[in-house]
Design an enzyme around this catalytic site. Structure first.
Site, short mmCIF file in Angstrom:
data_model
loop_
_atom_site.label_atom_id
_atom_site.label_comp_id
_atom_site.label_asym_id
_atom_site.label_seq_id
_atom_site.Cartn_x
_atom_site.Cartn_y
_atom_site.Cartn_z
N ILE A 142 6.70 -24.35 32.20
CA ILE A 142 5.47 -24.81 32.85
C ILE A 142 5.78 -25.43 34.21
O ILE A 142 5.10 -25.15 35.20
CB ILE A 142 4.72 -25.81 31.95
N ALA A 193 9.91 -31.73 27.27
CA ALA A 193 9.82 -31.85 25.82
C ALA A 193 11.10 -31.38 25.17
O ALA A 193 11.84 -30.57 25.74
CB ALA A 193 8.64 -31.03 25.28
N TYR A 194 11.35 -31.89 24.00
CA TYR A 194 12.39 -31.36 23.12
C TYR A 194 11.71 -30.28 22.29
O TYR A 194 10.79 -30.56 21.51
CB TYR A 194 12.94 -32.47 22.22
N THR A 218 1.41 -29.30 21.20
CA THR A 218 1.69 -28.07 20.47
C THR A 218 0.82 -27.90 19.24
O THR A 218 0.33 -28.88 18.64
CB THR A 218 3.17 -28.08 20.03
N ASP A 219 0.67 -26.66 18.80
CA ASP A 219 0.00 -26.35 17.55
C ASP A 219 0.78 -26.87 16.34
O ASP A 219 0.22 -26.97 15.24
CB ASP A 219 -0.15 -24.83 17.42
N TYR A 237 9.82 -31.56 14.65
CA TYR A 237 9.32 -31.24 15.99
C TYR A 237 7.83 -31.58 16.09
O TYR A 237 7.40 -32.30 17.00
CB TYR A 237 9.54 -29.76 16.31
N LYS A 292 5.99 -34.55 18.37
CA LYS A 292 4.97 -34.26 19.38
C LYS A 292 3.67 -35.00 19.07
O LYS A 292 3.00 -35.49 19.99
CB LYS A 292 4.73 -32.75 19.46
#
Length: 298
Positions: free
Chosen positions: A12, A60-61, A101-102, A125, A129
């Site tokens: 991004i 982000a990780y 994130t989804d 993860y 987030k």
């Protein structure tokens, strides 16, 4: 506008920085090893030095499987980092645009997830987030979190590049067909940021623009359907197109569980933010053109 971008070389950020410049914004991008977003002193110094009018967190990780073993690191980058950015942004009186994130959902719903659905991450993860979203908005309510999914671009590591690489050598690829979602191209997420930032900078606390919104590509598909579209596009450009065989998630076990349903309802982004989903098939064409041009120049 002065924009502080966290992350420089990710998908991004790579798409965002030239677009900010083209729109007349002065952006400074920071990332390791020169900058550690989990260090409060470094975050404070970055704000003091750049005096941003808006912040975009592209960092982000994202190693989904490795996060199961590196939980502390995932939470440091994905939760502590956004909290520190939010606290610094609140002190400076500037908004934050953040990507999530989804994976904050468990993927068991039989319809697209809306922002009203309760998150329920099943892995480290997704949990990290989600924690980052909550901590950021608690620290700085003048923030927007864009939850997205299946991000791809001509840069970095992603599904499009992996498929094309594997397709060079293999006559057949086995791809999961029982996970649903929507590919999202980083260029479209970057354009959304450029559109949003002036509005965020001008909006007071409590403005409906702030909060969580879902933004992916459209229409929905499966990883198998996406792979077939990738190779159809590659074939039109004279590249190898292996057979794509559909398999189930059970046929491709991973350390961390993947959501069976990654479909996100993007109505709020369209109606409140004024940013409707982009057709990922157009994004795929642009991505393939960029990758083929790069290969020819190499």
């Amino acid at each position: 506008m002065r924009v502080l971008v966290i992350g420089r070389t990710g998908q991004i950020a790579t798409e965002l920085l030239p677009r900010l410049a083209a729109a007349g914004h002065a952006a400074e991008a920071l990332e390791p090893p020169g900058f550690d977003m989990t260090d409060a002193a470094q975050v404070a110094d970055a704000f003091a030095r750049t005096r941003p009018e808006a912040v975009v967190n592209c960092a982000a990780y994202t190693a989904v499987d490795r996060a199961e073993d590196e939980r502390a690191l995932a939470f440091a980058v994905n939760a502590t980092g956004p909290r520190l950015l939010g606290e610094a942004a609140a002190r400076a009186g500037v908004p934050v645009l953040h990507y999530s994130t989804d994976y904050v959902f468990d993927g068991t719903k039989d319809a697209p997830y809306s922002e009203a659905d309760a998150p329920d991450p099943v892995g480290a993860y997704g949990a990290s987030k989600l924690a980052g979203e909550l901590l950021l908005h608690l620290a700085q309510p003048r923030s927007v979190t864009l939850r997205t999914a299946w991000v791809c671009s001509p840069f970095g590591n992603n599904f499009v590049k992996t498929m094309l690489r594997l397709g060079q050598d293999r006559p057949e690829l086995r791809v999961v067909a029982d996970q649903q979602g929507a590919p999202t191209f980083a260029a479209d997420l970057a354009e959304a940021a450029v559109t949003l930032l002036p509005r965020l900078a001008a909006a007071p606390a409590g403005d409906p623009v702030f909060g969580v919104a879902h933004l992916t590509g459209a229409p929905y598909t499966t990883w198998h359907g996406f792979a077939e579209a990738i190779f159809a596009g590659a074939a039109r450009r004279g590249q190898p197109a292996p057979k794509v065989t559909a398999i189930t998630t059970a046929d491709y076990p991973t350390k961390a569980r993947r959501p069976a349903n990654s479909r996100l309802d993007c109505t709020r982004a369209a109606t409140v933010l004024g940013i409707p989903p982009k057709d990922w098939r157009a994004g795929l064409d642009a991505c393939l053109d960029a990758l083929m041009t790069k290969d020819q120049a190499a």
